[in-house]
Design a protein around this motif. Structure first.
Motif, PDB file in Angstrom:
ATOM      1  N   GLY A   9     -32.826   6.903 -33.222  1.00  0.00           N
ATOM      2  CA  GLY A   9     -33.727   7.947 -32.749  1.00  0.00           C
ATOM      3  C   GLY A   9     -34.395   7.578 -31.436  1.00  0.00           C
ATOM      4  O   GLY A   9     -34.502   8.411 -30.523  1.00  0.00           O
TER       5      GLY A   9
ATOM      6  N   VAL B 192     -33.391  18.094 -34.649  1.00  0.00           N
ATOM      7  CA  VAL B 192     -32.273  17.196 -34.945  1.00  0.00           C
ATOM      8  C   VAL B 192     -31.361  17.857 -35.965  1.00  0.00           C
ATOM      9  O   VAL B 192     -31.827  18.461 -36.932  1.00  0.00           O
ATOM     10  CB  VAL B 192     -32.786  15.838 -35.496  1.00  0.00           C
ATOM     11  CG1 VAL B 192     -31.642  15.064 -36.165  1.00  0.00           C
ATOM     12  CG2 VAL B 192     -33.392  15.002 -34.383  1.00  0.00           C
TER      13      VAL B 192
ATOM     14  N   SER C 263     -38.261  20.354 -29.970  1.00  0.00           N
ATOM     15  CA  SER C 263     -36.960  19.704 -30.143  1.00  0.00           C
ATOM     16  C   SER C 263     -36.579  19.737 -31.612  1.00  0.00           C
ATOM     17  O   SER C 263     -37.404  20.049 -32.478  1.00  0.00           O
ATOM     18  CB  SER C 263     -36.988  18.258 -29.623  1.00  0.00           C
ATOM     19  OG  SER C 263     -37.945  17.483 -30.318  1.00  0.00           O
TER      20      SER C 263
ATOM     21  N   THR D 277     -38.036  10.251 -33.892  1.00  0.00           N
ATOM     22  CA  THR D 277     -37.994  11.449 -33.049  1.00  0.00           C
ATOM     23  C   THR D 277     -39.167  12.391 -33.283  1.00  0.00           C
ATOM     24  O   THR D 277     -39.508  13.191 -32.404  1.00  0.00           O
ATOM     25  CB  THR D 277     -36.701  12.242 -33.297  1.00  0.00           C
ATOM     26  OG1 THR D 277     -36.665  12.688 -34.656  1.00  0.00           O
ATOM     27  CG2 THR D 277     -35.477  11.386 -32.998  1.00  0.00           C
TER      28      THR D 277
ATOM     29  N   LEU E 247     -29.705  15.379 -31.086  1.00  0.00           N
ATOM     30  CA  LEU E 247     -31.097  15.609 -30.710  1.00  0.00           C
ATOM     31  C   LEU E 247     -31.080  16.729 -29.684  1.00  0.00           C
ATOM     32  O   LEU E 247     -30.410  16.625 -28.653  1.00  0.00           O
ATOM     33  CB  LEU E 247     -31.735  14.361 -30.116  1.00  0.00           C
ATOM     34  CG  LEU E 247     -33.159  14.551 -29.576  1.00  0.00           C
ATOM     35  CD1 LEU E 247     -34.130  14.944 -30.678  1.00  0.00           C
ATOM     36  CD2 LEU E 247     -33.641  13.286 -28.866  1.00  0.00           C
TER      37      LEU E 247
ATOM     38  N   GLU F 124     -41.512  14.040 -30.634  1.00  0.00           N
ATOM     39  CA  GLU F 124     -41.932  15.425 -30.815  1.00  0.00           C
ATOM     40  C   GLU F 124     -43.250  15.530 -31.576  1.00  0.00           C
ATOM     41  O   GLU F 124     -43.410  14.937 -32.648  1.00  0.00           O
ATOM     42  CB  GLU F 124     -40.847  16.193 -31.574  1.00  0.00           C
ATOM     43  CG  GLU F 124     -41.140  17.669 -31.715  1.00  0.00           C
ATOM     44  CD  GLU F 124     -41.335  18.348 -30.380  1.00  0.00           C
ATOM     45  OE1 GLU F 124     -42.419  18.917 -30.180  1.00  0.00           O
ATOM     46  OE2 GLU F 124     -40.422  18.290 -29.528  1.00  0.00           O
TER      47      GLU F 124
ATOM     48  N   CYS G 176     -38.952  14.730 -35.380  1.00  0.00           N
ATOM     49  CA  CYS G 176     -38.311  15.954 -35.868  1.00  0.00           C
ATOM     50  C   CYS G 176     -38.147  15.829 -37.379  1.00  0.00           C
ATOM     51  O   CYS G 176     -37.237  15.135 -37.845  1.00  0.00           O
ATOM     52  CB  CYS G 176     -36.949  16.154 -35.201  1.00  0.00           C
ATOM     53  SG  CYS G 176     -37.054  16.404 -33.420  1.00  0.00           S
TER      54      CYS G 176
ATOM     55  N   ALA H   5     -31.914   7.972 -28.635  1.00  0.00           N
ATOM     56  CA  ALA H   5     -31.714   9.371 -28.267  1.00  0.00           C
ATOM     57  C   ALA H   5     -32.837   9.870 -27.364  1.00  0.00           C
ATOM     58  O   ALA H   5     -32.595  10.555 -26.364  1.00  0.00           O
ATOM     59  CB  ALA H   5     -31.628  10.225 -29.527  1.00  0.00           C
ATOM     60  N   LEU H   6     -34.075   9.537 -27.706  1.00  0.00           N
ATOM     61  CA  LEU H   6     -35.212   9.939 -26.884  1.00  0.00           C
ATOM     62  C   LEU H   6     -35.115   9.362 -25.481  1.00  0.00           C
ATOM     63  O   LEU H   6     -35.360  10.053 -24.487  1.00  0.00           O
ATOM     64  CB  LEU H   6     -36.520   9.494 -27.539  1.00  0.00           C
ATOM     65  CG  LEU H   6     -36.939  10.196 -28.832  1.00  0.00           C
ATOM     66  CD1 LEU H   6     -38.182   9.530 -29.404  1.00  0.00           C
ATOM     67  CD2 LEU H   6     -37.192  11.677 -28.596  1.00  0.00           C
TER      68      LEU H   6
ATOM     69  N   MET I  99     -35.525  19.470 -38.506  1.00  0.00           N
ATOM     70  CA  MET I  99     -34.380  18.649 -38.868  1.00  0.00           C
ATOM     71  C   MET I  99     -33.608  19.364 -39.959  1.00  0.00           C
ATOM     72  O   MET I  99     -34.195  19.868 -40.913  1.00  0.00           O
ATOM     73  CB  MET I  99     -34.814  17.259 -39.343  1.00  0.00           C
ATOM     74  CG  MET I  99     -33.659  16.368 -39.770  1.00  0.00           C
ATOM     75  SD  MET I  99     -34.171  14.660 -40.125  1.00  0.00           S
ATOM     76  CE  MET I  99     -34.264  14.004 -38.459  1.00  0.00           C
TER      77      MET I  99
END
Length: 217
Positions: A44, A63, A61, A84, A105, A56, A86, A47-48, A93
């Motif tokens: 995670g 996932v 955003s 994340t 993501l 978030e 999410c 990805a960010l 998510m």
């Protein structure tokens, strides 16, 4: 438990103060020390960073996870959620089950996404470790796995370069249908329960909830 969790998290190097605090929270919520949740957490974070996004806090955003059920992937999902921001509860998510340790993501504002895939080497290493082969695969609860087995697996993803943990594709275009949250409440005319307005059906001019309706959704 909390002191042990704090000590484990504080022993990990290379995390910002915020990343460390959310990892500590993730470990407390997850409930046991293992290698799966940290792999999701690191994935995670990767990805960010690939997106140049922050964790978030609103609804900008989301996932999409490709894990399924019954294949030791729930721990991974918890890590992705906490890294994340999410979460399932916020509706940010969702699962599209494929039995894979991959996720998207999505930046809803920009209509862009990155695809994150846990590298094969990471998975093979994790599933051949004693935590799995000597304990979990034999039905032993994760909280009963000795610390000297569980803790190294927990810390391992943080000792590696991000590119050795995950493969990232994108950013690429990704459209998400935008909807508005419902803030209106209605009382069902049959059972009397308070229901979100967008889950109400009208029957004979009266509001009826899913449990009481005569119609199929």
């Amino acid at each position: 438990m909390f002191d042990k969790h704090r000590a484990i998290v504080n022993s990990i190097e290379g995390l910002s103060d915020e990343e460390r605090e959310f990892l500590y929270s993730a470990l407390n919520i997850h409930g046991h020390v293992c290698g799966g949740m940290p792999m999701g957490y690191v994935a995670g974070l990767a990805a960010l960073k690939a997106f140049g996004m922050k964790r978030e806090r609103n609804m900008d955003s989301m996932v999409i996870l490709n894990i399924g059920d019954g294949h030791a992937a729930g721990c991974f999902a918890d890590g992705v959620q906490f890294a994340t921001g999410c979460t399932f509860g916020k509706g940010l998510m969702k699962k599209e089950p494929k039995g894979k340790w991959t996720f998207y993501l999505i930046n809803k504002k920009e209509g862009k996404a990155v695809k994150v895939t846990l590298r094969n080497e990471m998975l093979h290493k994790a599933f051949s470790a004693p935590f799995i082969t000597e304990y979990r695969s034999k039905g032993i609860n994760p909280t009963d796995v000795p610390e000297d087995i569980a803790v190294p697996g927990f810390k391992r993803p943080f000792t590696l370069k991000l590119e050795d943990v995950v493969e990232i594709e994108g950013p690429f275009d990704f459209k998400v249908e935008k909807g508005k949250p419902c803030f209106k409440l209605v009382e069902c005319s049959v059972c009397g329960h308070v229901v979100a307005e967008n889950y109400i059906k009208m029957e004979d001019g009266k509001p009826v909830c899913v449990d009481c309706t005569n119609y199929k959704w």
